[in-house]
Structures are given as structure tokens and as C-alpha cells.
Design a protein around this motif. Sequence first.
Motif, PDB file in Angstrom:
ATOM      1  N   VAL A   1       0.827  -1.201   0.000  1.00 49.28           N
ATOM      2  CA  VAL A   1       0.000   0.000   0.000  1.00 49.28           C
ATOM      3  C   VAL A   1       0.867   1.258   0.000  1.00 49.28           C
ATOM      4  O   VAL A   1       0.434   2.328  -0.420  1.00 49.28           O
ATOM      5  CB  VAL A   1      -0.966   0.000   1.203  1.00 49.28           C
ATOM      6  N   GLY A   2       2.105   1.132   0.466  1.00 54.04           N
ATOM      7  CA  GLY A   2       2.990   2.282   0.457  1.00 54.04           C
ATOM      8  C   GLY A   2       3.599   2.576  -0.898  1.00 54.04           C
ATOM      9  O   GLY A   2       4.084   3.694  -1.141  1.00 54.04           O
ATOM     10  N   TYR A   3       3.558   1.591  -1.797  1.00 56.69           N
ATOM     11  CA  TYR A   3       4.186   1.775  -3.111  1.00 56.69           C
ATOM     12  C   TYR A   3       3.227   2.502  -4.057  1.00 56.69           C
ATOM     13  O   TYR A   3       2.705   1.942  -5.008  1.00 56.69           O
ATOM     14  CB  TYR A   3       4.586   0.416  -3.686  1.00 56.69           C
ATOM     15  N   GLN A   4       2.977   3.784  -3.756  1.00 56.47           N
ATOM     16  CA  GLN A   4       2.076   4.623  -4.551  1.00 56.47           C
ATOM     17  C   GLN A   4       2.303   6.077  -4.120  1.00 56.47           C
ATOM     18  O   GLN A   4       3.007   6.336  -3.141  1.00 56.47           O
ATOM     19  CB  GLN A   4       0.623   4.178  -4.369  1.00 56.47           C
ATOM     20  N   PRO A   5       1.743   7.045  -4.833  1.00 62.71           N
ATOM     21  CA  PRO A   5       2.110   8.450  -4.602  1.00 62.71           C
ATOM     22  C   PRO A   5       1.533   9.082  -3.341  1.00 62.71           C
ATOM     23  O   PRO A   5       2.016  10.123  -2.909  1.00 62.71           O
ATOM     24  CB  PRO A   5       1.575   9.154  -5.859  1.00 62.71           C
ATOM     25  N   ARG A   6       0.524   8.502  -2.723  1.00 59.15           N
ATOM     26  CA  ARG A   6      -0.174   9.167  -1.616  1.00 59.15           C
ATOM     27  C   ARG A   6       0.294   8.572  -0.291  1.00 59.15           C
ATOM     28  O   ARG A   6      -0.239   7.578   0.200  1.00 59.15           O
ATOM     29  CB  ARG A   6      -1.679   9.015  -1.795  1.00 59.15           C
ATOM     30  N   LEU A   7       1.306   9.216   0.303  1.00 60.76           N
ATOM     31  CA  LEU A   7       1.884   8.717   1.549  1.00 60.76           C
ATOM     32  C   LEU A   7       0.883   8.786   2.701  1.00 60.76           C
ATOM     33  O   LEU A   7       0.786   7.857   3.518  1.00 60.76           O
ATOM     34  CB  LEU A   7       3.145   9.515   1.889  1.00 60.76           C
ATOM     35  N   ARG A   8       0.134   9.895   2.794  1.00 58.77           N
ATOM     36  CA  ARG A   8      -0.825  10.025   3.892  1.00 58.77           C
ATOM     37  C   ARG A   8      -1.889   8.933   3.831  1.00 58.77           C
ATOM     38  O   ARG A   8      -2.319   8.400   4.862  1.00 58.77           O
ATOM     39  CB  ARG A   8      -1.476  11.396   3.841  1.00 58.77           C
ATOM     40  N   LEU A   9      -2.334   8.605   2.628  1.00 62.63           N
ATOM     41  CA  LEU A   9      -3.317   7.538   2.476  1.00 62.63           C
ATOM     42  C   LEU A   9      -2.739   6.211   2.943  1.00 62.63           C
ATOM     43  O   LEU A   9      -3.398   5.442   3.657  1.00 62.63           O
ATOM     44  CB  LEU A   9      -3.758   7.439   1.016  1.00 62.63           C
ATOM     45  N   ALA A  10      -1.494   5.934   2.553  1.00 64.86           N
ATOM     46  CA  ALA A  10      -0.864   4.670   2.934  1.00 64.86           C
ATOM     47  C   ALA A  10      -0.704   4.573   4.446  1.00 64.86           C
ATOM     48  O   ALA A  10      -1.076   3.566   5.065  1.00 64.86           O
ATOM     49  CB  ALA A  10       0.493   4.548   2.241  1.00 64.86           C
ATOM     50  N   LEU A  11      -0.138   5.627   5.068  1.00 64.34           N
ATOM     51  CA  LEU A  11       0.062   5.592   6.512  1.00 64.34           C
ATOM     52  C   LEU A  11      -1.272   5.560   7.251  1.00 64.34           C
ATOM     53  O   LEU A  11      -1.406   4.890   8.295  1.00 64.34           O
ATOM     54  CB  LEU A  11       0.884   6.804   6.948  1.00 64.34           C
ATOM     55  N   GLY A  12      -2.277   6.272   6.736  1.00 61.64           N
ATOM     56  CA  GLY A  12      -3.588   6.269   7.370  1.00 61.64           C
ATOM     57  C   GLY A  12      -4.227   4.905   7.351  1.00 61.64           C
ATOM     58  O   GLY A  12      -4.811   4.456   8.353  1.00 61.64           O
ATOM     59  N   LEU A  13      -4.121   4.202   6.222  1.00 61.87           N
ATOM     60  CA  LEU A  13      -4.697   2.859   6.136  1.00 61.87           C
ATOM     61  C   LEU A  13      -3.968   1.894   7.056  1.00 61.87           C
ATOM     62  O   LEU A  13      -4.601   1.084   7.756  1.00 61.87           O
ATOM     63  CB  LEU A  13      -4.648   2.375   4.686  1.00 61.87           C
ATOM     64  N   VAL A  14      -2.651   1.951   7.058  1.00 63.26           N
ATOM     65  CA  VAL A  14      -1.886   1.044   7.916  1.00 63.26           C
ATOM     66  C   VAL A  14      -2.188   1.323   9.384  1.00 63.26           C
ATOM     67  O   VAL A  14      -2.372   0.395  10.190  1.00 63.26           O
ATOM     68  CB  VAL A  14      -0.374   1.190   7.630  1.00 63.26           C
TER      69      VAL A  14
ATOM     70  N   LEU B   1       4.309   0.538   9.873  1.00 68.37           N
ATOM     71  CA  LEU B   1       4.352   1.942   9.468  1.00 68.37           C
ATOM     72  C   LEU B   1       5.632   2.253   8.702  1.00 68.37           C
ATOM     73  O   LEU B   1       5.616   2.955   7.683  1.00 68.37           O
ATOM     74  CB  LEU B   1       4.241   2.841  10.696  1.00 68.37           C
ATOM     75  N   PHE B   2       6.751   1.702   9.176  1.00 66.26           N
ATOM     76  CA  PHE B   2       8.019   1.923   8.478  1.00 66.26           C
ATOM     77  C   PHE B   2       8.003   1.286   7.097  1.00 66.26           C
ATOM     78  O   PHE B   2       8.542   1.845   6.135  1.00 66.26           O
ATOM     79  CB  PHE B   2       9.169   1.344   9.300  1.00 66.26           C
ATOM     80  N   GLY B   3       7.376   0.120   6.996  1.00 72.11           N
ATOM     81  CA  GLY B   3       7.307  -0.546   5.694  1.00 72.11           C
ATOM     82  C   GLY B   3       6.552   0.279   4.677  1.00 72.11           C
ATOM     83  O   GLY B   3       6.970   0.413   3.519  1.00 72.11           O
ATOM     84  N   ALA B   4       5.409   0.851   5.091  1.00 72.78           N
ATOM     85  CA  ALA B   4       4.640   1.689   4.168  1.00 72.78           C
ATOM     86  C   ALA B   4       5.444   2.921   3.760  1.00 72.78           C
ATOM     87  O   ALA B   4       5.438   3.319   2.588  1.00 72.78           O
ATOM     88  CB  ALA B   4       3.326   2.109   4.825  1.00 72.78           C
ATOM     89  N   TYR B   5       6.136   3.519   4.727  1.00 72.79           N
ATOM     90  CA  TYR B   5       6.936   4.727   4.433  1.00 72.79           C
ATOM     91  C   TYR B   5       8.087   4.407   3.481  1.00 72.79           C
ATOM     92  O   TYR B   5       8.321   5.132   2.511  1.00 72.79           O
ATOM     93  CB  TYR B   5       7.457   5.326   5.730  1.00 72.79           C
ATOM     94  N   SER B   6       8.819   3.343   3.755  1.00 72.31           N
ATOM     95  CA  SER B   6       9.973   2.990   2.904  1.00 72.31           C
ATOM     96  C   SER B   6       9.536   2.606   1.498  1.00 72.31           C
ATOM     97  O   SER B   6      10.207   2.937   0.507  1.00 72.31           O
ATOM     98  CB  SER B   6      10.768   1.856   3.544  1.00 72.31           C
ATOM     99  N   ALA B   7       8.388   1.913   1.379  1.00 71.78           N
ATOM    100  CA  ALA B   7       7.885   1.557   0.047  1.00 71.78           C
ATOM    101  C   ALA B   7       7.498   2.812  -0.727  1.00 71.78           C
ATOM    102  O   ALA B   7       7.711   2.894  -1.947  1.00 71.78           O
ATOM    103  CB  ALA B   7       6.686   0.617   0.165  1.00 71.78           C
ATOM    104  N   HIS B   8       6.930   3.792  -0.028  1.00 72.45           N
ATOM    105  CA  HIS B   8       6.595   5.059  -0.691  1.00 72.45           C
ATOM    106  C   HIS B   8       7.849   5.764  -1.185  1.00 72.45           C
ATOM    107  O   HIS B   8       7.857   6.320  -2.298  1.00 72.45           O
ATOM    108  CB  HIS B   8       5.839   5.965   0.271  1.00 72.45           C
ATOM    109  N   GLN B   9       8.922   5.746  -0.402  1.00 71.46           N
ATOM    110  CA  GLN B   9      10.169   6.371  -0.834  1.00 71.46           C
ATOM    111  C   GLN B   9      10.735   5.654  -2.055  1.00 71.46           C
ATOM    112  O   GLN B   9      11.293   6.290  -2.966  1.00 71.46           O
ATOM    113  CB  GLN B   9      11.188   6.364   0.307  1.00 71.46           C
ATOM    114  N   GLU B  10      10.615   4.345  -2.080  1.00 73.20           N
ATOM    115  CA  GLU B  10      11.066   3.596  -3.256  1.00 73.20           C
ATOM    116  C   GLU B  10      10.230   3.973  -4.480  1.00 73.20           C
ATOM    117  O   GLU B  10      10.764   4.131  -5.589  1.00 73.20           O
ATOM    118  CB  GLU B  10      10.974   2.095  -3.002  1.00 73.20           C
TER     119      GLU B  10
END
Length: 350
Positions: free
Chosen positions: A65-78, A118-127
Amino acid sequence: MLFWGTLGVFVTLYVAYYWREDGGERRDTQWALAAFWGTLTAAIVLGGVVGASATGLLIYGAFMVGYQPRLRLALGLVLGVYVLPLLGAVLWTREQWSGQEWGPGVVLGVTTLCAYLLFGAYSAHQEWRGRWAMRQLRAAQAEKERVAADAERERIARDLHDLLGHTLSVIVLKSELAARLTDQAPDRAAAEIREVERISREALGEVRAAVQGYRGSGFSAELARAKVALDTAGIRLNITAPLPELPEPLQSTLAMVLREAVTNVVRHSGATELRLTLESGSGGYRLMLHDDGSGELAPDGTGLSSMRERLRAMGGSLERTGGSGTRLVAWVPLEGHGEPGLDSGGVAYP
């Protein structure tokens, strides 16, 4: 059966997610959400079969879920779907294990799992951001190359028009005049024909000079083009030592050798790396090209034979050996380089 079926669906979704073609931001978000909810469903189904160990699937869902442009959405879902329910479940059932020896370990384990989600979603977003930036860079580079190619074509067309337009018009007029004077004034017609010949020779010289200017890019430019071709084919160019300064008469000769060799390495070698060494020696220069391909030597083709004969006529040599890859060595002397603008067919370089 339920366990293996659910696990198979999850694995298929996971593989499809990471092997899909690059899409736009909207498509990446859609894939991320589908993977997130699909992983959650799989974890719930498998939780009824294998118990709490099914929560390990949530880690995959957080990354996807983190591998996409919307970081807030990813962190919010997680946070809302994974972390808070897990923490709530631990607090809700604390009385069942409070005071037991393994209780603090459970708290530490769940807390670590939540932080890792939470870290996984964040790191995937950075990738994703890094790959998106690289994707944009490649698109910008392709557009830049296209614009440069269009500008170069326009420049060449403009140069040729300016160079030949007036000259050809004069040749046409003088040829028509000579045709009309053939019967009435043969001497004058012959003079006009000689003038046409003179103008044509001058135009030919100007065209050759212009073409030479387009071609005369030297060894360095040919090396840059070779690197682009090799990168496109997935072959790494390894220049083993600093390149010496080449004398102008040898630029086109070694550029021709490099161009033909690289073309055939890309087409036939199956290599992943090409090592290039250019050395200056007593009385000349040696260009060595060694790839890590199949190393199988086919019989010399027309191009390779022609290149070897031309270099031999200049006092140089061309050698090709196989085995651990294919090695091509061209030696060009400083003296006797009588053909700086060699033009051969393709080298039969396996």
C-alpha cells in the motif's frame, strides 16, 4: 484446502503487483489499494486456520500500500486498519496474560510489528518516489533526444538548401542556355558547359566538406554513442584506463573499428560487459575490446576481412581471439594511416 487456496491467491496477487508494467500515479494507487485489501482479506481468512501467525501477511500489505504516490493515504490505512486494531486487541485481552512470564514479550512483539508496518509503508513510498523520478527522467531524456534529433534534421535540411539551392538553379539555367546555343554558337555553348562543370565540381566539394563535418565527430563522440547502444542492450561498458589523446588522422580509423565492433557485440555476443582499453605505444595506438559473451568464433566475414586488410595496408593489424569471451585488438601506427575515413561493412564479430 482453504489455506492453500487463499495462500495461492495471495501469492498470485503479490507477484502480479511487483511484475506489472509501470503505470501512472492513478494506476499505481489502484494497484496499491487492491493489494492492501486483498492482503487483509487473506490474513483474516488464514487467521481462522493458522491463528495469529497470519498477521505476518500484514507486513506485505503495508509495503504494497505504500508503493504509490499518496503517503498520507498509505500511513492512514496502515494505522487505522492494521496498527490500532492490533494494539486494541492486545489491550482488550491483557487480562488473559497479565502477570504471566511471556506477557511483556507479547507487548514488545506487537509494538515492534506495528512500528515495522508503518516503516514498511513509508519505505515503500520512498522507493516509489525514486522509481517515479527515474521514470520521469527517462521520459525527459527521451523527449530531449527527440527534440535534438528534430533540430539536427532541420539544421541539415537548411544547410543543404542553402548550399545547393542557388548552385543547382545556376546549373539548370546554364544548361538550358547551352542547349539553346548548341546550333547557333557552339563555342559559347561549350564555354557554358565548362562553366557548368566547374560549378558542379565546386558544389561537389562543398557537399563533401559539409558531409565530412556531419561525420567528423571523432573517437570520443563515437565512444559516447557506443555507450548509449550498449546501455540500451544491457551491456556495461568498462573503460579500464584513462584514454590517451588521439592524433586527428587516427580518430576516424579507431572510431570505425569501435563502431563496427560494438554493433556486433550488441547483435551477436550475448555479453553483459565490454572492456575497452586504448593504449599508446611506440609508433602507434592499440585498441582492445574484450567482451564476456559466448566466445565462439565464427569464420571471418566480409566486414572483418575488409577491416583487417585495410589496417594491414596502413601498417597496422587486427586480431580476434575467442575462449573466455571474444577479444578484438586493433593496432594502428602513426605513420602509414593513408585512409583516415575507412568505410567497411559490418564486422562478423560473434
